[in-house]
Design a protein around this motif. Structure first.
Motif: not given
Ligand code: F6R
Length: 268
Positions: A251-260
């Motif tokens: 989930a953290d990986k997905q959030n980082r993608k969303l942040n990018d």
């Protein structure tokens, strides 16, 4: 709850410092909630480093600490005021007149002091970002197990476990206070963002109870399950008893993608 697992306590500190830096950059008059104890020391070191490098100015910051021992002078080396001065306030450009702790000396009425602390927080516009540690018994601030989940700033008697855990910080001839003034659980829940940091194996059970246990006054930190913006920053050791670690990492990986793609989202 957003749960982010880092390799070690240094990474946790850097992540927390980045949150504080974002708040300070984004808000004209940021209000920070601060904690003492071993856990945030590295965070404060990171903030001092950022400040010295010219990347973080505290001139407009107002701060409210979670707690302070009862009947202790501010100048006492064991006071949380002294802790904050030694670890942060004396090393950055914060106006120390805008730094508040829930003090209560022997001649003051703890009930009045609690009410007036609540009033001060309201007058400052509320806390934007509250830094928290967690006790091995699940306490936040000095809201020990069985604290009312709707409590406000008040005086609390510390549990034997907390007294034992903190006795490492007192020398033989120093008197360890058994009571403290603490923000209440509802006071903490009013903060717009809550950033709880936990590191080390001795926090693993409390972290598990907070994240996956029932919301209960027996684990005061579990109330953060009900907070709209609770971010839990933990190292691998503190995460070691969680069953769903791979999901949190995914989930953290997905959030980082969303942040990018869309920018780091917060609404202080
Ligand atoms: C400190 C505080 C406490 C600590 C907790 C963990 O202001 O309110 O809740 O965050 O006792 O302490 P450490 O970090 O020393 O393990």
């Amino acid at each position: 709850m957003q749960i982010i697992i880092y390799d070690d306590s240094q990474e946790v500190a850097i992540a927390a410092a980045t949150w504080v830096q974002s708040l300070i950059k984004e808000k004209e008059n940021p209000v920070l909630g601060l904690a003492t104890g071993s856990t945030p020391i590295r965070l404060y070191q990171e903030l001092v480093t950022m400040h010295k490098a010219g990347n973080c100015s505290f001139t407009n910051v107002t701060s409210f600490n979670l707690d302070e021992y009862h009947s202790i002078n501010e100048s006492d080396p064991q006071s949380y005021r002294s802790f904050m001065k030694a670890n942060l306030f004396d090393h950055v450009d914060i106006n120390q007149d805008n730094t508040f702790l829930p003090t209560c000396n022997q001649d003051q009425n703890p009930r009045e002091q609690g009410l007036s602390y609540e009033k001060k927080i309201k007058q400052a516009g509320g806390i934007d970002l509250q830094i928290l540690g967690i006790g091995a018994n699940g306490h936040i601030g000095f809201n020990e197990p069985t604290s009312s989940l709707t409590s406000r700033t008040r005086i609390k008697t510390l549990t034997q476990q907390t007294l034992t855990d903190n006795s490492r910080l007192f020398s033989e001839n120093e008197l360890q206070p058994a009571m403290a003034m603490t923000m209440g659980i509802a006071t903490i829940m009013d903060a717009r963002y809550v950033l709880l940091m936990a590191t080390g194996k001795n926090k693993a059970q409390a972290v598990k109870d907070m994240i996956t246990g029932a919301v209960s006054a027996n684990c005061p930190a579990s109330i953060l399950q009900m907070h709209e913006n609770a971010v839990i920053l933990i190292d691998k050791e503190a995460a070691s008893m969680l069953n769903d670690q791979s999901y949190y990492q995914w989930a953290d990986k997905q959030n980082r993608k969303l942040n990018d793609e869309f920018g780091f989202y917060h609404n202080f």
